[in-house]
Design an enzyme around this catalytic site. Sequence first.
Site, PDB file in Angstrom:
ATOM      1  N   ARG A  54      23.423 -22.109   1.295  1.00 59.10           N
ATOM      2  CA  ARG A  54      23.206 -23.228   2.334  1.00 59.10           C
ATOM      3  C   ARG A  54      23.862 -24.693   1.469  1.00 59.10           C
ATOM      4  O   ARG A  54      24.226 -25.634   2.086  1.00 59.10           O
ATOM      5  CB  ARG A  54      21.996 -23.274   2.921  1.00 59.10           C
ATOM      6  CG  ARG A  54      21.874 -22.258   3.934  1.00 59.10           C
ATOM      7  CD  ARG A  54      20.501 -22.453   4.790  1.00 59.10           C
ATOM      8  NE  ARG A  54      19.392 -22.013   4.011  1.00 59.10           N
ATOM      9  CZ  ARG A  54      18.757 -20.835   4.112  1.00 59.10           C
ATOM     10  NH1 ARG A  54      19.370 -19.924   4.837  1.00 59.10           N
ATOM     11  NH2 ARG A  54      17.656 -20.695   3.233  1.00 59.10           N
TER      12      ARG A  54
ATOM     13  N   PHE B 188      26.240 -16.816  14.571  1.00 61.18           N
ATOM     14  CA  PHE B 188      25.018 -16.138  14.179  1.00 61.18           C
ATOM     15  C   PHE B 188      24.116 -17.173  13.581  1.00 61.18           C
ATOM     16  O   PHE B 188      23.468 -16.952  12.333  1.00 61.18           O
ATOM     17  CB  PHE B 188      25.059 -14.786  13.387  1.00 61.18           C
ATOM     18  CG  PHE B 188      26.180 -14.125  13.985  1.00 61.18           C
ATOM     19  CD1 PHE B 188      25.653 -12.998  14.974  1.00 61.18           C
ATOM     20  CD2 PHE B 188      27.476 -13.981  13.435  1.00 61.18           C
ATOM     21  CE1 PHE B 188      26.766 -12.096  15.306  1.00 61.18           C
ATOM     22  CE2 PHE B 188      28.261 -12.820  13.678  1.00 61.18           C
ATOM     23  CZ  PHE B 188      28.040 -12.062  14.813  1.00 61.18           C
TER      24      PHE B 188
ATOM     25  N   SER C 234      23.191 -15.717  19.987  1.00 66.02           N
ATOM     26  CA  SER C 234      22.902 -15.000  21.395  1.00 66.02           C
ATOM     27  C   SER C 234      21.440 -15.183  21.682  1.00 66.02           C
ATOM     28  O   SER C 234      20.896 -14.962  22.944  1.00 66.02           O
ATOM     29  CB  SER C 234      23.238 -13.732  21.221  1.00 66.02           C
ATOM     30  OG  SER C 234      22.247 -13.083  20.141  1.00 66.02           O
TER      31      SER C 234
ATOM     32  N   CYS D 294      24.502  -8.093   5.230  1.00 67.71           N
ATOM     33  CA  CYS D 294      23.241  -7.715   4.787  1.00 67.71           C
ATOM     34  C   CYS D 294      22.819  -6.131   4.830  1.00 67.71           C
ATOM     35  O   CYS D 294      21.673  -5.701   4.569  1.00 67.71           O
ATOM     36  CB  CYS D 294      22.003  -8.330   5.083  1.00 67.71           C
ATOM     37  SG  CYS D 294      21.771  -8.354   6.610  1.00 67.71           S
TER      38      CYS D 294
END
Length: 396
Positions: free
Chosen positions: A211, A227, A250, A340
């Site tokens: 990040r 996502f 979502s 992942c």
Amino acid sequence: MAQLILLPGKDRSLALHHPWIFAGAVDRLSGRARSGDTVEVLAASGRPLARAAWSPQSKIRARVWTFDPEESVDDAFFKRRVHACVERRRAIPDLREEQGLRLIHGESDGLPGLIADCYGDTVVIQLTAAGSDKWRQTIVGALRQATGCQRIYERSDSDVRRLEGLAPVSGWILGSAPEEMPHISEHGVRMQVDVVNGHKTGFYLDQRDNRRLTRQLAGGRTTLNCFCYTGGFSLQALSGGASSVLSIDSSGPALAMARENLALNPQLPAERAEWREADVFAELRGLKNADRRFDLIILDPPKFAPSALHAERAARAYRDINVFAFRLLNPRGLLMTYSCSGGINSELFRQIVSEAALAAGREARVLRRLSAPADHPVALSFSEGEYLKGLLCQVA
């Protein structure tokens, strides 16, 4: 103490300090042991090798606590191990000011089946194996003593507990629920953490360094975050000066929290942020049909392949989203793409991304691998599989 006796030749992995003993390596259990009890591990010759937690319902029959066959596994043992984990993090200069931190990372820290994450004065633990589950109260006391935390929440609700014959467990086990969610500050951005209902322990700490890299790369770039969950990458992109950030997920509740997180940071240009509740695969197709283009795209999907059995299907899903992303990039655009999934190793993931670039008709090069920070030490030979794999790519 019961004795776990191995078959001839099955002690080689223990000599290399691999902490798992699979069912196929076991000759017999001499004596009685309940699930989670500590057993003495012996070679076929009778030579003591280790002490481990017994788990009769799992294919991993035992997880090693200590490779010193004379070391006692008791309250003092866990206090020493937990204290050592906390001190290891404190000794890393870059971690000293972090409010969101992984304190214990299972086998990699010599405490199989135990995850402990710290969010300010709140610690969240996950107990995923029979041995760590048996020592719950001792572990809680050791964490309180080592960290001085005010509260501990247990999120032992992962599917892997069922493989150990354990039911899911969640709830406050030290202190009580605070009036508001814990907050952390990451690279100058405030975030709230839902330790009760959020993913994992509430936040993806393993993406902290990535990040920060997003913030460094985002200046002046149109950005797409797929996502997006609660907006960690999105807010860092805004902090770095992105010209716009479209975030897709979502989950309506996750997006609601993302908006709340943005509101916690009045220094960020909220008018540059757009939040969209949608299926990412469908939305990527829609963006392509609408001829949208971006300078920076982040793909951080959920786990597509929990094991190698799901690798083929997951590979198709990873390929599809990366093909769409490459098609949506402007010339010289950047793609930060992650997995992942335990069933997708690093080399396979790189191959998938390379094939996706070719399928998209784009010439791309990998600028660097993207990995987890220093508080997430993972020995890949015995990880639970959910270790982070990532690539930073640039198209021509």
